[in-house]
Design an enzyme around this catalytic site. Structure first.
Site, mmCIF file in Angstrom:
data_model
loop_
_atom_site.group_PDB
_atom_site.id
_atom_site.type_symbol
_atom_site.label_atom_id
_atom_site.label_comp_id
_atom_site.label_asym_id
_atom_site.label_seq_id
_atom_site.Cartn_x
_atom_site.Cartn_y
_atom_site.Cartn_z
ATOM 1 N N HIS A 174 49.530 78.314 38.578
ATOM 2 C CA HIS A 174 49.743 79.572 37.858
ATOM 3 C C HIS A 174 50.272 79.348 36.445
ATOM 4 O O HIS A 174 50.049 80.180 35.560
ATOM 5 C CB HIS A 174 50.705 80.472 38.636
ATOM 6 C CG HIS A 174 50.064 81.198 39.774
ATOM 7 N ND1 HIS A 174 49.349 82.366 39.611
ATOM 8 C CD2 HIS A 174 50.012 80.917 41.100
ATOM 9 C CE1 HIS A 174 48.906 82.786 40.785
ATOM 10 N NE2 HIS A 174 49.296 81.917 41.710
ATOM 11 N N ASP A 230 46.130 85.855 41.746
ATOM 12 C CA ASP A 230 46.341 86.355 43.095
ATOM 13 C C ASP A 230 45.817 87.774 43.127
ATOM 14 O O ASP A 230 46.274 88.627 42.351
ATOM 15 C CB ASP A 230 47.828 86.335 43.454
ATOM 16 C CG ASP A 230 48.392 84.927 43.540
ATOM 17 O OD1 ASP A 230 47.615 83.990 43.777
ATOM 18 O OD2 ASP A 230 49.618 84.774 43.371
ATOM 19 N N GLU A 257 45.534 80.442 51.317
ATOM 20 C CA GLU A 257 45.881 81.754 50.782
ATOM 21 C C GLU A 257 44.612 82.541 50.460
ATOM 22 O O GLU A 257 43.920 82.241 49.487
ATOM 23 C CB GLU A 257 46.734 81.617 49.512
ATOM 24 C CG GLU A 257 48.052 80.891 49.741
ATOM 25 C CD GLU A 257 48.884 80.771 48.473
ATOM 26 O OE1 GLU A 257 50.019 80.271 48.569
ATOM 27 O OE2 GLU A 257 48.403 81.175 47.385
ATOM 28 N N HIS A 287 44.420 83.750 46.667
ATOM 29 C CA HIS A 287 44.601 82.866 45.514
ATOM 30 C C HIS A 287 43.279 82.229 45.079
ATOM 31 O O HIS A 287 42.620 81.541 45.863
ATOM 32 C CB HIS A 287 45.605 81.764 45.863
ATOM 33 C CG HIS A 287 45.867 80.804 44.739
ATOM 34 N ND1 HIS A 287 47.046 80.773 44.038
ATOM 35 C CD2 HIS A 287 45.090 79.841 44.174
ATOM 36 C CE1 HIS A 287 46.995 79.833 43.108
ATOM 37 N NE2 HIS A 287 45.797 79.255 43.181
#
Length: 232
Positions: A133, A140, A200, A203
């Site tokens: 990130h 996200d 995830e 993500h």
């Protein structure tokens, strides 16, 4: 395309990402714009996470690809960005907050096992590590119904540190709404060049070391970058 199964990919190793060569793209961060099919909801700011931004920013190409992915979705479905570029201060806050959730949820695990589980969902916040990130190449996201404004059922909450968050988790339940919605999100993003973090469902990456790893690219395009006015 959207009905195809999501592949089951192996868990990455955060330590291995450090060795990824970066050919730096001279590309700034920009605020992710709002449209009928693309919206932002700065999740961490809304939930009072320390140092969280009240807006979502990403690299220019990432923003363009998000817009392309949103355009591929059915007319009544759009993308909500929950988080994008993230400074180390927020990364550390998430390490602390989600680490506490892991300890409360899995008291039967020892400290080493809890840390290993946490690493599946939160990148390190070390000063010598470039988290995905921090590059502006990660987003996200989830899907929403444009008519009602409601977020679609993805089968697990954002940042939920359980196996239900693994992107392929519902592939053995193809009749479930969560399976169909995850496939829709996954393939819309993959079709424009994003990779997904297998632990995830929310993500996605483009241009950073995690993307280079899962897309089998020879080098990354984005290293660390700073958004003016954000906590470091």
């Amino acid at each position: 395309m959207f009905g195809h199964p999501i592949p089951k990919l192996p868990q990455h190793d955060w330590d291995g990402l450090d060795a990824t060569h970066i050919v730096h793209a001279d590309e700034p961060l920009q605020i992710i714009p709002t449209s009928d099919k693309l919206k932002s909801f700065p999740f961490y700011f809304a939930h009072d996470v320390k140092h969280a931004l009240n807006l979502c920013v990403a690299r220019q190409t990432v923003v363009q690809k998000l817009q392309q992915a949103a355009a591929l979705l059915p007319a009544h479905i759009g993308i909500v960005v929950l988080d994008a570029w993230r400074p180390r201060a927020v990364q550390q806050a998430l390490q602390d907050d989600i680490g506490h959730v892991v300890k409360q949820t899995y008291p039967e695990l020892n400290e080493q096992e809890q840390q290993a589980l946490l690493a599946q969902f939160v990148a390190p916040a070390d000063s010598d590590f470039i988290s995905p990130h921090l590059t502006g190449g990660s987003v996200d996201i989830t899907l929403f119904d444009i008519n009602s404004g409601e977020w679609l059922d993805m089968g697990a909450g954002f940042d939920e540190p359980t196996e239900r968050s693994y992107t392929h988790f519902y592939e053995d339940q193809p009749e479930s709404a969560a399976c169909g919605n995850r496939r829709l999100l996954y393939w819309a993003m993959a079709s424009v060049g994003f990779s997904n973090l297998p632990t995830e469902w929310w993500h996605f990456d483009y241009g950073n070391a995690l993307w280079a790893h899962y897309a089998n690219e020879q080098h990354a395009l984005y290293g660390a970058i700073q958004w003016e006015g954000a906590a470091s």
